[in-house]
Design a protein around this motif. Structure first.
Motif, short mmCIF file in Angstrom:
data_model
loop_
_atom_site.label_atom_id
_atom_site.label_comp_id
_atom_site.label_asym_id
_atom_site.label_seq_id
_atom_site.Cartn_x
_atom_site.Cartn_y
_atom_site.Cartn_z
N LEU A 81 33.55 34.46 41.02
CA LEU A 81 34.30 34.91 39.84
C LEU A 81 35.63 35.58 40.20
O LEU A 81 36.66 35.26 39.62
CB LEU A 81 33.47 35.91 39.02
CG LEU A 81 32.24 35.37 38.31
CD1 LEU A 81 31.46 36.51 37.66
CD2 LEU A 81 32.62 34.35 37.27
N GLY A 82 35.59 36.52 41.12
CA GLY A 82 36.76 37.32 41.43
C GLY A 82 37.91 36.52 41.99
O GLY A 82 39.06 36.62 41.53
N GLN A 83 37.64 35.68 42.99
CA GLN A 83 38.69 34.89 43.62
C GLN A 83 39.35 33.94 42.62
O GLN A 83 40.58 33.87 42.57
CB GLN A 83 38.13 34.15 44.84
CG GLN A 83 39.18 33.66 45.81
CD GLN A 83 39.85 32.38 45.36
OE1 GLN A 83 39.30 31.58 44.61
NE2 GLN A 83 41.08 32.19 45.83
N PRO A 84 38.61 33.20 41.78
CA PRO A 84 39.27 32.34 40.79
C PRO A 84 40.13 33.12 39.78
O PRO A 84 41.19 32.64 39.38
CB PRO A 84 38.11 31.63 40.09
CG PRO A 84 36.99 31.65 41.07
CD PRO A 84 37.16 32.94 41.82
N ILE A 85 39.68 34.32 39.39
CA ILE A 85 40.47 35.13 38.46
C ILE A 85 41.78 35.54 39.12
O ILE A 85 42.86 35.41 38.53
CB ILE A 85 39.68 36.37 37.98
CG1 ILE A 85 38.52 35.96 37.07
CG2 ILE A 85 40.60 37.36 37.25
CD1 ILE A 85 37.54 37.08 36.78
N LEU A 86 41.70 36.02 40.36
CA LEU A 86 42.91 36.43 41.08
C LEU A 86 43.82 35.23 41.36
O LEU A 86 45.04 35.34 41.28
CB LEU A 86 42.55 37.16 42.37
CG LEU A 86 41.83 38.50 42.16
CD1 LEU A 86 41.44 39.09 43.51
CD2 LEU A 86 42.68 39.47 41.38
#
Length: 192
Positions: A81-86
């Motif tokens: 989740l975090g990497q795709p959002i960033l």
């Protein structure tokens, strides 16, 4: 797309349950939503100045709780989740370099992102990913988001509609200058 999201958010400012909607927007803005809660706060406070502190308090509590969700995304689900959002925010390339220095500057990073227009969600996710102390993250988030929302509320409560243009166009710059002065003050005291 951002213009449609902005228009959609503004339309909710007149809704009878606007305070709840503000809480939802402030919560999700701290981890994934691109539109800041200020776009709801400003018209809500202008319409009901006597509720300025309640509106700012609602945004503060919801934003810090949403920040904890961002922290959890970074700590528990960064790869999924975090990497795709960033990456969607254009911050993917800077992540490795950012990680090496982040915890040394953690307090200042959270404070700066919580006050300025820098996407707070980036810092919440990165705080979890880098393993920043949860206590430091929470305390700094409360200070930063409290400053941001209560200064906006205070300006609107005191000055009313004429200050709206200033807030929408220049408040981020004023907060950046405030942070620079604050950091400069600490450096000057440390240098003595």
């Amino acid at each position: 797309m951002l213009h449609r999201l902005y228009s959609w958010t503004m339309a909710w400012a007149d809704h009878p349950r606007a305070l709840w909607i503000l809480a939802i927007v402030a919560f999700v803005e701290s981890s994934v939503f691109p539109i800041p809660p200020d776009v709801l706060m400003i018209p809500m406070i202008l319409a009901a100045p006597h509720r300025a502190w309640l509106i700012a308090g609602t945004a503060l509590v919801a934003s810090v709780l949403g920040g904890l969700l961002g922290y959890a995304i970074g700590a528990l689900a960064f790869d999924t989740l975090g990497q795709p959002i960033l990456a969607a925010l254009g911050k993917a390339d800077a992540m490795a370099e950012f990680n090496t220095r982040f915890n040394d500057l953690g307090f200042w990073a959270v404070l700066t992102a919580g006050i300025t227009p820098f996407p707070y969600k980036v810092i919440t996710i990165m705080s979890g990913w880098t393993g920043m102390s949860l206590a430091t993250f929470i305390v700094t988030s409360i200070i930063a988001r409290g400053l941001r929302f209560f200064i906006v509320a205070g300006l609107l409560w005191y000055f009313g509609a004429p200050i709206r243009d200033f807030i929408e166009r220049r408040l981020g710059l004023m907060f950046i200058l405030f942070i620079l002065l604050l950091v400069g003050g600490f450096l000057a005291v440390g240098a003595l």
